[in-house]
Write an enzyme that holds these catalytic residues in place. Structure first.
Site, PDB file in Angstrom:
ATOM      1  N   ASN A   7       0.862  -1.189   0.000  1.00  0.00           N
ATOM      2  CA  ASN A   7       0.000   0.000   0.000  1.00  0.00           C
ATOM      3  C   ASN A   7       0.891   1.230   0.000  1.00  0.00           C
ATOM      4  OD1 ASN A   7      -1.798   2.047   0.452  1.00  0.00           O
ATOM      5  ND2 ASN A   7      -2.349   1.406   2.540  1.00  0.00           N
ATOM      6  N   LYS A   9       0.105   4.288  -0.330  1.00  0.00           N
ATOM      7  CA  LYS A   9      -0.530   5.497   0.215  1.00  0.00           C
ATOM      8  C   LYS A   9      -0.251   6.685  -0.726  1.00  0.00           C
ATOM      9  CE  LYS A   9      -0.281   3.378   4.690  1.00  0.00           C
ATOM     10  NZ  LYS A   9      -0.267   3.502   6.136  1.00  0.00           N
ATOM     11  N   HIS A  91      -9.851   1.522   4.059  1.00  0.00           N
ATOM     12  CA  HIS A  91      -8.614   1.645   4.851  1.00  0.00           C
ATOM     13  C   HIS A  91      -8.845   2.588   6.029  1.00  0.00           C
ATOM     14  CE1 HIS A  91      -4.530   2.719   5.983  1.00  0.00           C
ATOM     15  NE2 HIS A  91      -4.167   1.573   5.442  1.00  0.00           N
ATOM     16  N   GLU A  93      -7.179   4.915   7.203  1.00  0.00           N
ATOM     17  CA  GLU A  93      -6.902   6.340   6.942  1.00  0.00           C
ATOM     18  C   GLU A  93      -8.069   6.992   6.205  1.00  0.00           C
ATOM     19  OE1 GLU A  93      -3.061   5.679   5.195  1.00  0.00           O
ATOM     20  OE2 GLU A  93      -2.257   5.204   7.167  1.00  0.00           O
ATOM     21  N   GLU A 157      -6.051  -4.640  10.136  1.00  0.00           N
ATOM     22  CA  GLU A 157      -5.031  -3.630  10.404  1.00  0.00           C
ATOM     23  C   GLU A 157      -5.403  -2.887  11.676  1.00  0.00           C
ATOM     24  OE1 GLU A 157      -2.786  -2.530   6.564  1.00  0.00           O
ATOM     25  OE2 GLU A 157      -4.556  -1.274   6.673  1.00  0.00           O
ATOM     26  N   GLY A 163       1.883   2.330  10.848  1.00  0.00           N
ATOM     27  CA  GLY A 163       2.878   3.398  10.760  1.00  0.00           C
ATOM     28  C   GLY A 163       3.510   3.768  12.094  1.00  0.00           C
ATOM     29  N   SER A 193       2.745  -2.051  10.442  1.00  0.00           N
ATOM     30  CA  SER A 193       4.173  -2.141  10.738  1.00  0.00           C
ATOM     31  C   SER A 193       4.779  -3.504  10.408  1.00  0.00           C
ATOM     32  CB  SER A 193       4.449  -1.753  12.201  1.00  0.00           C
ATOM     33  OG  SER A 193       4.060  -0.411  12.440  1.00  0.00           O
TER      34      SER A 193
HETATM   35  P1  PGA Z   1       2.383   0.385   7.729  1.00  0.00           P
HETATM   36  O1  PGA Z   1       0.955   0.619   6.999  1.00  0.00           O
HETATM   37  O2  PGA Z   1       2.937  -0.906   7.188  1.00  0.00           O
HETATM   38  O3  PGA Z   1       3.204   1.576   7.336  1.00  0.00           O
HETATM   39  O4  PGA Z   1       2.117   0.300   9.186  1.00  0.00           O
HETATM   40  C1  PGA Z   1       0.074  -0.448   6.746  1.00  0.00           C
HETATM   41  C2  PGA Z   1      -1.172   0.075   6.075  1.00  0.00           C
HETATM   42  O5  PGA Z   1      -1.665   1.147   6.447  1.00  0.00           O
HETATM   43  O6  PGA Z   1      -1.710  -0.580   5.160  1.00  0.00           O
END
Ligand code: PGA
Length: 235
Positions: A7, A9, A91, A93, A157, A163, A193
Site C-alpha cells: 500500500n 498510500k 482503509h 486512513e 489492520e 505506521g 508495521s
Molecule cells: P504500515 O501501513 O505498514 O506503514 O504500518 C500499513 C497500512 O496502512 O496498510
C-alpha cells in the site's frame, strides 16, 4: 500461497512509480502472490511496466457506481479500462480522515466486486477500542459490512499498529484473524508495521494469509524481502 500487497498510500508519483516497477519486474518472486497499490495517477505506468509479470496492480480506493456526479471519485469501470483489476476499500486512513464508514466501505466493495474486480477490505480497532475491550465487537461490526465473495480478501489492520512500529504480536494477529474468519470465511491479510524482520513470524500464524504493507512497501529491498519471507512459509 500467501498474498503480499504493498500500500503506497500518497507516495510515488508516476516517475517514482516507474522506477520502482522497473526494479520490481527484474526480481524473481516465486511462490507468493504480489500486489502493488499506487496512487491513482501512477496506476497507468504501473500497469504498463508490470504487464507480462504475475504482479497485480490495484487502486487504493474505488467508488461503487459506474459513473455519476461524484467529484473526486473513480469508478470500477474506469479502473478496469486502465487494466487495474483490484482495489483496497475502507482503509483506516480513509475512515479516520475522509469520513469513510462501514456502510460506504461495504458499498465500495460490492460495486467493485460486481464489476469483476478483486477487493481488499480493511478492518481494525483503534487503540482506545482495544483498551475498552471492544476489539471483538468492532471487528464483528466492520466485517459484517462486507459480503463473502471469491474475489474478496480482508485485511486486519489494528489502527494502533499502522505506521507506528507497534506491530501486533503474532498471538493478537492470530486471534483477530480467527475471529474475522468466524464472521466471514475469506482470506485475511495482516497489516500494521510489517517489516522484513517480523514478516516471517506473523505470516507463520495459521490464519494469517498474507500482509498489507505500508511503509516497508516503498523500498524495493524491504518489499521484496517481505515477499521472499512469505514465499518461504510452508503452506
Ligand atoms: P504500515 O501501513 O505498514 O506503514 O504500518 C500499513 C497500512 O496502512 O496498510
Amino acid at each position: 500461497m500467501k498474498l503480499i500487497a504493498g500500500n503506497w498510500k500518497m507516495f510515488k508519483g508516476p516517475g517514482a512509480a516507474a522506477e520502482f516497477c522497473l526494479g520490481l519486474r527484474e526480481e524473481e518472486l516465486e511462490g507468493v502472490d504480489v500486489v502493488v497499490t499506487p496512487p491513482f495517477v501512477s496506476l497507468a505506468v504501473a500497469v504498463q511496466l508490470l504487464a507480462g509479470t504475475e504482479i497485480a496492480v490495484a487502486a487504493q480506493n474505488v467508488h461503487w457506481d459506474e459513473e455519476g456526479a461524484y467529484t473526486g471519485e473513480i469508478s470500477p469501470a474506469m479502473l478496469l479500462e486502465l487494466g487495474v483489476y483490484g482495489a483496497i476499500v475502507g482503509h483506516s486512513e480513509r475512515r479516520q480522515y475522509f469520513g469513510e464508514n462501514d456502510e460506504t466501505a461495504g458499498k465500495r466493495a460490492q460495486g467493485a466486486l460486481a464489476a469483476g474486480m478483486f477487493v481488499i477490505g480493511c478492518v481494525g480497532e483503534t487503540e482506545e477500542e482495544r483498551e475498552r475491550g471492544e476489539t471483538e465487537s468492532v471487528l464483528r461490526r466492520q466485517v459484517s459490512a462486507f459480503e463473502a465473495d471469491d474475489n474478496l480478501v480482508l485485511a486486519y489492520e489494528p489502527v494502533w499498529a499502522i505506521g507506528t512500529g507497534k506491530t501486533a504480536t503474532p498471538e493478537i494477529a492470530q486471534d483477530a484473524h480467527a475471529l474475522i474468519k468466524s464472521v466471514l470465511d475469506v482470506p485475511v491479510l495482516y497489516g500494521g508495521s510489517v517489516k522484513p524482520d517480523n514478516a516471517a513470524v506473523l505470516l507463520s500464524q495459521p490464519d494469517v494469509d498474507g500482509a498489507l504493507v505500508g511503509g516497508a512497501s516503498l523500498e524495493l529491498e524491504s518489499f521484496t524481502a517481505i515477499c521472499r519471507a512469505a514465499a518461504n512459509i510452508p503452506s
